[in-house]
Design a protein around this motif. Structure first.
Motif, mmCIF file in Angstrom:
data_model
loop_
_atom_site.group_PDB
_atom_site.id
_atom_site.type_symbol
_atom_site.label_atom_id
_atom_site.label_comp_id
_atom_site.label_asym_id
_atom_site.label_seq_id
_atom_site.Cartn_x
_atom_site.Cartn_y
_atom_site.Cartn_z
ATOM 1 N N GLY A 80 0.812 -1.207 0.000
ATOM 2 C CA GLY A 80 0.000 0.000 0.000
ATOM 3 C C GLY A 80 0.845 1.256 0.000
ATOM 4 O O GLY A 80 0.519 2.248 -0.673
ATOM 5 N N VAL A 81 1.942 1.230 0.747
ATOM 6 C CA VAL A 81 2.874 2.362 0.742
ATOM 7 C C VAL A 81 3.589 2.455 -0.607
ATOM 8 O O VAL A 81 3.780 3.545 -1.155
ATOM 9 N N MET A 82 3.968 1.294 -1.156
ATOM 10 C CA MET A 82 4.673 1.284 -2.438
ATOM 11 C C MET A 82 3.801 1.853 -3.566
ATOM 12 O O MET A 82 4.313 2.478 -4.502
ATOM 13 N N THR A 83 2.500 1.628 -3.502
ATOM 14 C CA THR A 83 1.605 2.150 -4.539
ATOM 15 C C THR A 83 1.356 3.642 -4.395
ATOM 16 O O THR A 83 0.816 4.272 -5.302
ATOM 17 N N GLY A 84 1.731 4.203 -3.244
ATOM 18 C CA GLY A 84 1.515 5.627 -3.020
ATOM 19 C C GLY A 84 0.150 5.953 -2.451
ATOM 20 O O GLY A 84 -0.208 7.129 -2.321
ATOM 21 N N TRP A 85 -0.629 4.929 -2.112
ATOM 22 C CA TRP A 85 -1.952 5.178 -1.559
ATOM 23 C C TRP A 85 -1.892 5.661 -0.108
ATOM 24 O O TRP A 85 -2.825 6.283 0.382
ATOM 25 N N TYR A 86 -0.825 5.329 0.576
ATOM 26 C CA TYR A 86 -0.702 5.667 1.993
ATOM 27 C C TYR A 86 0.667 6.272 2.274
ATOM 28 O O TYR A 86 1.641 6.038 1.544
ATOM 29 N N ASN A 87 0.724 7.037 3.363
ATOM 30 C CA ASN A 87 2.003 7.502 3.876
ATOM 31 C C ASN A 87 2.697 6.363 4.612
ATOM 32 O O ASN A 87 2.053 5.404 5.054
ATOM 33 N N VAL A 88 3.991 6.485 4.786
ATOM 34 C CA VAL A 88 4.759 5.422 5.430
ATOM 35 C C VAL A 88 4.323 5.230 6.877
ATOM 36 O O VAL A 88 4.556 4.166 7.473
ATOM 37 N N THR A 89 3.662 6.215 7.469
ATOM 38 C CA THR A 89 3.233 6.097 8.868
ATOM 39 C C THR A 89 2.212 4.993 9.075
ATOM 40 O O THR A 89 2.043 4.522 10.205
ATOM 41 N N ILE A 90 1.547 4.558 8.004
ATOM 42 C CA ILE A 90 0.548 3.495 8.189
ATOM 43 C C ILE A 90 1.212 2.163 8.509
ATOM 44 O O ILE A 90 0.539 1.218 8.933
ATOM 45 N N LEU A 91 2.534 2.080 8.330
ATOM 46 C CA LEU A 91 3.223 0.846 8.681
ATOM 47 C C LEU A 91 3.225 0.611 10.188
ATOM 48 O O LEU A 91 3.591 -0.476 10.637
ATOM 49 N N TYR A 92 2.812 1.617 10.952
ATOM 50 C CA TYR A 92 2.610 1.393 12.387
ATOM 51 C C TYR A 92 1.556 0.303 12.600
ATOM 52 O O TYR A 92 1.523 -0.357 13.637
ATOM 53 N N GLY A 93 0.714 0.102 11.596
ATOM 54 C CA GLY A 93 -0.283 -0.968 11.664
ATOM 55 C C GLY A 93 0.329 -2.345 11.797
ATOM 56 O O GLY A 93 -0.365 -3.312 12.143
ATOM 57 N N TRP A 94 1.630 -2.466 11.524
ATOM 58 C CA TRP A 94 2.309 -3.744 11.734
ATOM 59 C C TRP A 94 2.283 -4.170 13.202
ATOM 60 O O TRP A 94 2.531 -5.339 13.510
ATOM 61 N N MET A 95 1.991 -3.234 14.089
ATOM 62 C CA MET A 95 1.905 -3.581 15.512
ATOM 63 C C MET A 95 0.783 -4.583 15.759
ATOM 64 O O MET A 95 0.817 -5.334 16.739
ATOM 65 N N VAL A 96 -0.215 -4.611 14.873
ATOM 66 C CA VAL A 96 -1.293 -5.587 14.991
ATOM 67 C C VAL A 96 -0.737 -7.005 14.904
ATOM 68 O O VAL A 96 -1.285 -7.945 15.485
#
Length: 440
Positions: A80-96
């Motif tokens: 999702g970050v690679m496609t440019g749809w999201y900012n890199v901050t959404i990788l905080y979702g990896w905490m799930v």
């Protein structure tokens, strides 16, 4: 041992006050205690794997259990970050993914270092349960706000995230959402009965039931009813369990009688709770139109399914960011994010206790009950993504801490079972199955 205790402490802080004490990054709350817990758990895992016990590698998550789900929840946001749809901050979702894996790794710390996961679970149940009890007693007028001045902290913590979170008529425990507290309380009932013994078991189950009442979560009521049905089957299968339950009922009967004669039960059931239950029952006869909240949820689910047509491969990252609305349904949320593939991986994870039972993993039956609770609450909230799920992961970690391979580990510190083991579990610890409630 010090490192494992530090990890346990950070887990307690993360799950108890992590939603209230946080950093805001781009308007999103960051649980600093959760990050610290994952970091310490990773260091602990690496040290035990490659330094102290290099010949005893920690088993990876199996492909036929939660492995596919966790792998997708890591890969999809990255793309999702690679496609440019999201900012890199959404990788905080990896905490799930990171937090459950870190909790599961504590099962190994229980084997190697004698970490008591049952005590960690009890501390967490006690923290949320007592706080939720205080919230309920203040609303009932039993305790004055001067004695329990935390209501303003509740409102401030909820408003700091979103004004929509501000709910003063329902108990939330140390969480910010009443439904999350209801889910947690169901977990307290299950984990208290499974992992704990003696007065700790009784107190945990009691706080769990009180929390379900105080949260006014109708889904939690359905889950409690399911737990009672399961308890009935366990009582029929194991006479000792039936005797324990009978003793508890007889012991509590005088208190219940005095409370009823003094009119106390009328105060215990809040008007809003009765109204919510009545509207919930009305859904069975009239349909979703009988409850405005449920009707709004169903409408949002329908809109989400239509929205999914714009993203054939899914939104990859958190769907709420693109959809614009909250989704109180784990199945719909996963469908938006990763389509049928992610939903299928979630369903596979829910059935994983069957695989664990076939492998002889202790407490597989209790994990099956936990999976059923996840499935039920997935229709009205996001249990997998909620920090309230931590108590269930602790149950899984405790099950893995007593797996058969632990018996051959020469560094094993005998763990305390403190509760339920499946019938085919090896006798581990001093209490073994002698004091436990069989739950296969």
């Amino acid at each position: 041992m010090l490192l494992s205790r530090l990890a346990a402490l950070l887990l307690v802080l993360s799950v108890s006050i992590g939603q209230r004490v946080h950093w805001l990054v781009d308007g999103n709350p960051i649980n600093v205690f959760a990050i610290a817990f994952v970091a310490v758990a990773a260091i602990l895992w690496a040290r035990d794997s490659f330094v102290l016990h290099p010949a005893k590698q920690y088993r990876a998550v199996a492909l036929n259990t939660v492995g596919p789900l966790l792998a997708l929840l890591i890969a999809l946001p990255f793309f999702g970050v690679m496609t440019g749809w999201y900012n890199v901050t959404i990788l905080y979702g990896w905490m799930v993914v990171a937090v459950p894996l870190a909790i599961l790794s504590l099962g190994r710390a229980a084997r190697l270092h004698g970490l008591r996961l049952d005590r960690v679970a009890f501390v967490l149940i006690l923290a949320h349960g007592l706080y939720g009890l205080g919230q309920t007693l203040v609303r009932l007028g039993v305790v004055s706000e001067s004695v329990w001045p935390a209501q303003q902290w509740d409102i401030a913590a909820q408003a700091a995230i979103n004004e929509a979170y501000v709910v003063v008529g329902r108990s939330t425990g140390l969480f910010l959402n009443a439904n999350a507290f209801g889910f947690w309380s169901c977990g307290a009932v299950l984990v208290g009965a499974v992992m704990l013994v003696g007065w700790r078991r009784s107190l945990s189950v009691t706080l769990g039931i009180v929390g379900i009442l105080g949260s006014q979560s109708r889904t939690a009521w359905v889950c409690l009813a399911m737990l009672l049905v399961i308890l009935g089957f366990v009582m029929l299968r194991h006479a000792r369990v039936g005797l324990r339950v009978l003793f508890a009922v007889v012991s509590g009967a005088p208190i219940a009688l005095v409370t009823w004669m003094s009119g106390g039960f009328a105060n215990l059931f809040e008007t809003s709770l009765v109204e919510r239950l009545v509207s919930g029952v009305g859904v069975l006869s009239v349909g979703v139109e009988a409850d405005t909240n449920l009707a709004a949820r169903v409408d949002s689910w329908s809109a989400a399914v239509e929205f999914a047509g714009q993203y054939p491969l899914g939104t990859l990252g958190p769907p709420q960011a693109l959809f614009g609305y909250s989704l109180d349904n784990q199945f719909v949320s996963f469908f938006l994010q990763g389509g049928v593939l992610l939903v299928g991986a979630y369903v596979l994870a829910l059935f994983s206790p069957i695989v664990l039972a076939r492998r002889g993993v202790p407490r597989a039956g209790a994990l099956g009950v936990a999976a059923a609770l996840f499935a039920l609450t997935s229709f009205t909230m996001l249990p997998f993504e909620s920090s309230a799920s931590a108590v269930f992961w602790l149950l899984a970690g405790a099950a893995f801490s007593t797996t058969p391979d632990a018996q051959t580990d020469r560094h094993t510190a005998a763990p305390s079972n403190g509760g339920v083991l499946s019938a085919n579990a090896p006798a581990a610890g001093r209490s073994g199955t002698r004091k436990g409630l069989h739950a296969t």
